[in-house]
Structure formats: structure tokens, C-alpha cells
Design an enzyme around this catalytic site. Structure first.
Site, PDB file in Angstrom:
ATOM      1  N   ARG A  13       0.778  -1.177   0.033  1.00  0.00           N
ATOM      2  CA  ARG A  13       0.023   0.085   0.001  1.00  0.00           C
ATOM      3  C   ARG A  13       0.853   1.233  -0.036  1.00  0.00           C
ATOM      4  O   ARG A  13       0.918   2.077  -0.934  1.00  0.00           O
ATOM      5  CB  ARG A  13      -0.917  -0.124   1.216  1.00  0.00           C
ATOM      6  CG  ARG A  13      -1.908   1.068   1.118  1.00  0.00           C
ATOM      7  CD  ARG A  13      -1.685   2.366   1.661  1.00  0.00           C
ATOM      8  NE  ARG A  13      -1.180   2.370   3.207  1.00  0.00           N
ATOM      9  CZ  ARG A  13      -0.396   3.525   3.387  1.00  0.00           C
ATOM     10  NH1 ARG A  13      -0.315   4.510   2.696  1.00  0.00           N
ATOM     11  NH2 ARG A  13      -0.098   3.393   4.845  1.00  0.00           N
ATOM     12  N   ASP A  14       1.543   1.674   1.269  1.00  0.00           N
ATOM     13  CA  ASP A  14       2.366   2.864   1.273  1.00  0.00           C
ATOM     14  C   ASP A  14       3.544   2.636   0.329  1.00  0.00           C
ATOM     15  O   ASP A  14       3.951   3.749  -0.453  1.00  0.00           O
ATOM     16  CB  ASP A  14       3.016   2.857   2.804  1.00  0.00           C
ATOM     17  CG  ASP A  14       3.375   4.126   2.946  1.00  0.00           C
ATOM     18  OD1 ASP A  14       3.961   5.070   2.267  1.00  0.00           O
ATOM     19  OD2 ASP A  14       3.184   4.685   4.276  1.00  0.00           O
ATOM     20  N   HIS A 205       4.633   4.278  13.011  1.00  0.00           N
ATOM     21  CA  HIS A 205       4.938   4.328  11.218  1.00  0.00           C
ATOM     22  C   HIS A 205       5.927   5.458  10.900  1.00  0.00           C
ATOM     23  O   HIS A 205       5.667   6.251  10.834  1.00  0.00           O
ATOM     24  CB  HIS A 205       3.655   4.554  10.697  1.00  0.00           C
ATOM     25  CG  HIS A 205       3.459   4.573   9.238  1.00  0.00           C
ATOM     26  ND1 HIS A 205       2.713   3.663   8.680  1.00  0.00           N
ATOM     27  CD2 HIS A 205       3.665   5.614   8.291  1.00  0.00           C
ATOM     28  CE1 HIS A 205       2.643   3.824   7.245  1.00  0.00           C
ATOM     29  NE2 HIS A 205       3.376   5.075   7.261  1.00  0.00           N
ATOM     30  N   HIS A 207       8.785   6.851   8.618  1.00  0.00           N
ATOM     31  CA  HIS A 207       9.364   7.046   7.303  1.00  0.00           C
ATOM     32  C   HIS A 207      10.800   7.167   7.595  1.00  0.00           C
ATOM     33  O   HIS A 207      10.977   8.037   8.662  1.00  0.00           O
ATOM     34  CB  HIS A 207       8.671   8.100   6.361  1.00  0.00           C
ATOM     35  CG  HIS A 207       7.113   7.429   5.744  1.00  0.00           C
ATOM     36  ND1 HIS A 207       7.315   6.904   4.481  1.00  0.00           N
ATOM     37  CD2 HIS A 207       6.103   7.405   6.464  1.00  0.00           C
ATOM     38  CE1 HIS A 207       6.213   6.610   4.122  1.00  0.00           C
ATOM     39  NE2 HIS A 207       5.260   6.790   5.328  1.00  0.00           N
ATOM     40  N   CYS A 238       4.280   9.320   0.798  1.00  0.00           N
ATOM     41  CA  CYS A 238       3.033   9.886   0.674  1.00  0.00           C
ATOM     42  C   CYS A 238       3.147  10.932  -0.584  1.00  0.00           C
ATOM     43  O   CYS A 238       3.761  11.696  -0.518  1.00  0.00           O
ATOM     44  CB  CYS A 238       2.295  10.435   1.594  1.00  0.00           C
ATOM     45  SG  CYS A 238       0.630  11.255   1.592  1.00  0.00           S
ATOM     46  N   ASN A 247       9.249   4.119   3.827  1.00  0.00           N
ATOM     47  CA  ASN A 247       9.181   3.632   5.317  1.00  0.00           C
ATOM     48  C   ASN A 247      10.505   2.806   5.717  1.00  0.00           C
ATOM     49  O   ASN A 247      11.160   2.469   4.929  1.00  0.00           O
ATOM     50  CB  ASN A 247       7.978   2.775   5.364  1.00  0.00           C
ATOM     51  CG  ASN A 247       6.624   3.260   5.392  1.00  0.00           C
ATOM     52  OD1 ASN A 247       6.098   3.449   4.129  1.00  0.00           O
ATOM     53  ND2 ASN A 247       5.690   3.504   6.346  1.00  0.00           N
TER      54      ASN A 247
END
Ligand code: HMG
Ligand code: MG
Length: 313
Positions: A13-14, A205, A207, A238, A247
């Protein structure tokens, strides 16, 4: 130190939302299979967002239907609104994740509404998900700082976190969206949060834009956090937060924890194999370090299926 850490994988996803190339469905399935084979038990696979805003994940519905059967794995996906929930409820995903930014400007750029509007919309989204027996995770972005607004007061992100939990999220993942955080700041943030919330209600979370993700995670471990998000190969970012790099890489996180004697349930050889698949799927070298350097001490060098890596495509 408690040895039970849960790694929440966000590469599909990310990671893929921030790749220039649009990865074909068949390659996403291949990567999902490699991630499942590594022993990861929580995998965020896609987002039910607008295909105009995030074209890389436009195949979310079809991808959910094509996911490997994996009874022990909880697959999840982002949902920004009611429309996203409808799409999620048409799948068998047991979990969804709502997301909002502590920064007004980032929230507006990311989802075209104010933080208040997002939170108000989540009331119905979360209630609808609960009625359908789905679990709901939450994200709060820009906790460590915002590309548009700079420093974000802890009280501001904490208020948003508190609200997500009271709406029914079982856990809120605190995002260092642009990878700005440093360890002393992390301790300050977590101390404020943990004065009123339990560590199991929180995840981190991080990055890794400035190389401080693992240092911040160590502080998190020390403060009692046991849930960490990461992306295979160190993919991610993002598209609506300028300057956000990937990440923390899953293989780097697992390597560090393993070396500290902290069990994650993730297999060393299989996670390196998954990183290799991620590089093939992304079509570029990925920044994670351990898949480049290898495990130390050296491992058997076999893939998840038991096939020597050299023999795998
Ligand atoms: P909008 O343009 O304001 O939406 O976008 P709208 O409600 O005005 O609708 C416009 C059109 O989009 C309509 O279609 C809707 O049906 C459609 P039309 O009538 O014009 O044909 N639409 C949708 N289509 C599919 N799925 C949906 C959906 N909703 C509306 N769910 C919207 C608002 C939220 C949809 C948009 O801004 C969006 O999709 N944003 C996505 C942003 C995003 O995914 N960002 C990256 C993820 S967040 C992140 O990476 C941070 C995180 O990792 C944590 C961290 O690092 O800090 C989680
Ligand atoms: Mg992120």
C-alpha cells in the site's frame, strides 16, 4: 524487554502508492505471496481511495479478490470515506484503516477536507465497518512534523488520536510521514501519549527520509510500544507529502529485532526473498539495507519455498 513485537507490513500500500510505475496485478499477487510466506501476519494490501488521486492502487477491488489464501494473516486496506467503506465491505478483508493528518494543510492536500471533516466522516465509516464485523485501525499523520506546517504540537496530534480511539479504532498508528523525527523528540511524544493511553493502543509508522527511523523505533521499544509498521525493501511515501521517502524497511526492522532477541515470527531468509521480489516488482533497486548486505551471521540463503535464491527468478 518484552520480546513479542508485531510487524505491520505496508509495502503493497504505502510502497506501491509512491512508485512511478503502475505495478500489474499479477506482480502484486506475487509480492503478497512472498510476504505471506515470510511469516508476516498483518499486511496492508491497498487503498479504497480515488483512482484519480492514487492511480497505482486503482485495482484495489480486483487485487483483494486475488489475494492468496492465508488463514493466519490479517489483510487490511485504507478507507478515506463512505465510498471506500462500501468497496471494502464488498471484499472479505477483516480489517480497514482510516487515516487523517494532525496537520490541517496536509489533510487538505491528501484528502481534500479538513481534519474535522475527516473525523466526522469516520463516525459513520467506523460504525458501518463495526456492524459488518470488521476491525478498524487508525493512522494519524505528521505527528513528528509536516512538510507544509513544520512542527505540530503534541497536544494537536494527541487530540486526533484520542478521537480515533473513542470512535472505535483498536489501535492508532502514529506517522512520521516525512521522516523528520529524532530520538529525544520521540521520547517526548510517546511520554505524553502514554500518560493517558496504553502502549497496545499505539503503533509507530516511521518513514526513513533522514535515516532516523530505527533509532526512533528503539525509543518506542524502550517506552513499551510493540507494534511497528514497515515496508518491504524500504518502499513508500505519501504522494501528497512532498519530500517523504520510504518507510523503514521490513527486513532492516526484523534484522535489528532478531539481533536483540526479540521474536517477530518473520523468517530471515524468506523476508530477504520477499525484498528481492519487491525489487523485481518495483523495477528498481530499493533502499532497504539488509537485503543488499545480507543477514549476519550468514543464513542458509534459501527462499521461502526452500529453493536456493540463485535458482529463483
Ligand atoms: P474528492 O475529489 O474530494 O472526492 O477526493 P469527492 O467526494 O468530491 O468525489 C469525487 C469523485 O471521486 C467522485 O466520482 C467519487 O465517487 C469518487 P465522480 O462522481 O466524479 O465520478 N470517489 C471515490 N472513488 C473511489 N473510491 C473512493 C472514492 N471517494 C470518492 N473511496 C478523496 C476525496 C478522499 C476520495 C481523495 O482525496 C483521495 O482518494 N485521496 C487519497 C489520498 C491517499 O490515498 N493518500 C495516501 C495515503 S495516506 C498516507 O500515505 C499516510 C500514511 O501512510 C501514514 C503516514 O505516513 O503518516 C497512512
Ligand atoms: Mg506512510
Amino acid at each position: 524487554m518484552n520480546t513479542d513485537v508485531s510487524v505491520y507490513e505496508v509495502g503493497l500500500r504505502d510502497g506501491l502508492q509512491n512508485e512511478k510505475a503502475i505495478v500489474p496485478l499479477v506482480d502484486k499477487v506475487r509480492l503478497a505471496e512472498a510476504l505471506v510466506a515470510s511469516g508476516l501476519r498483518r499486511i496492508e494490501v491497498t487503498s479504497f481511495v480515488s483512482p484519480t488521486w492514487i492511480p497505482q492502487l486503482a485495482d484495489a477491488d480486483a487485487f483483494c479478490r486475488a489475494l492468496p489464501k492465508a488463514e493466519n494473516v490479517t489483510f487490511s486496506a485504507l478507507c478515506p470515506n463512505q465510498r471506500g467503506l462500501e468497496r471494502a465491505l464488498a471484499t472479505t478483508l477483516p480489517e480497514i484503516a482510516v487515516f487523517v493528518s494532525a496537520s490541517e494543510t496536509h489533510n487538505k492536500k491528501n484528502v481534500n477536507r479538513s481534519t474535522r471533516q475527516s473525523l466526522d466522516e469516520f463516525k459513520d465509516v467506523i460504525a458501518g465497518a463495526k456492524r459488518a464485523n470488521r476491525r478498524i485501525r487508525g493512522y494519524v499523520s505528521t505527528v513528528w512534523g509536516c512538510a507544509y506546517e513544520g512542527a505540530i504540537p503534541i497536544a494537536q496530534s494527541l487530540a486526533v488520536t484520542r478521537e480515533l480511539l473513542s470512535l472505535g479504532c483498536y489501535q492508532v498508528s502514529l506517522g512520521d510521514t516525512i521522516g523528520a523525527g529524532t530520538p529525544r523528540q520521540t521520547r517526548e511524544i510517546l511520554t505524553a501519549y502514554l500518560a493517558e493511553l496504553g502502549p497496545d493502543q499505539l503503533a509507530m509508522h516511521m518513514h526513513d527520509t533522514r535515516g532516523t527511523a530505527l533509532a526512533n523505533i528503539l525509543v518506542g521499544l524502550d517506552c513499551g510500544i510493540r507494534d511497528f509498521d514497515s515496508a518491504i525493501g524500504g518502499m513508500g511515501g505519501c504522494p501528497y507529502a512532498p519530500g517523504a521517502a520510504g518507510n523503514v524497511a521490513t527486513e532492516d526492522l526484523v534484522y535489528m529485532l532478531d539481533g536483540m532477541g526479540i521474536a517477530t515470527g518473520v523468517d530471515a531468509d524468506a523476508i530477504l526473498m520477499a525484498a528481492r521480489v519487491a525489487e523485481e516488482v518495483a523495477g528498481r533497486p530499493l533502499p532497504g539495507k539488509v537485503h543488499q548486505a545480507g543477514w549476519f551471521p550468514k543464513r542458509a540463503n534459501v527462499g521461502a519455498s526452500g529453493t536456493p535464491i540463485s535458482k529463483l527468478k
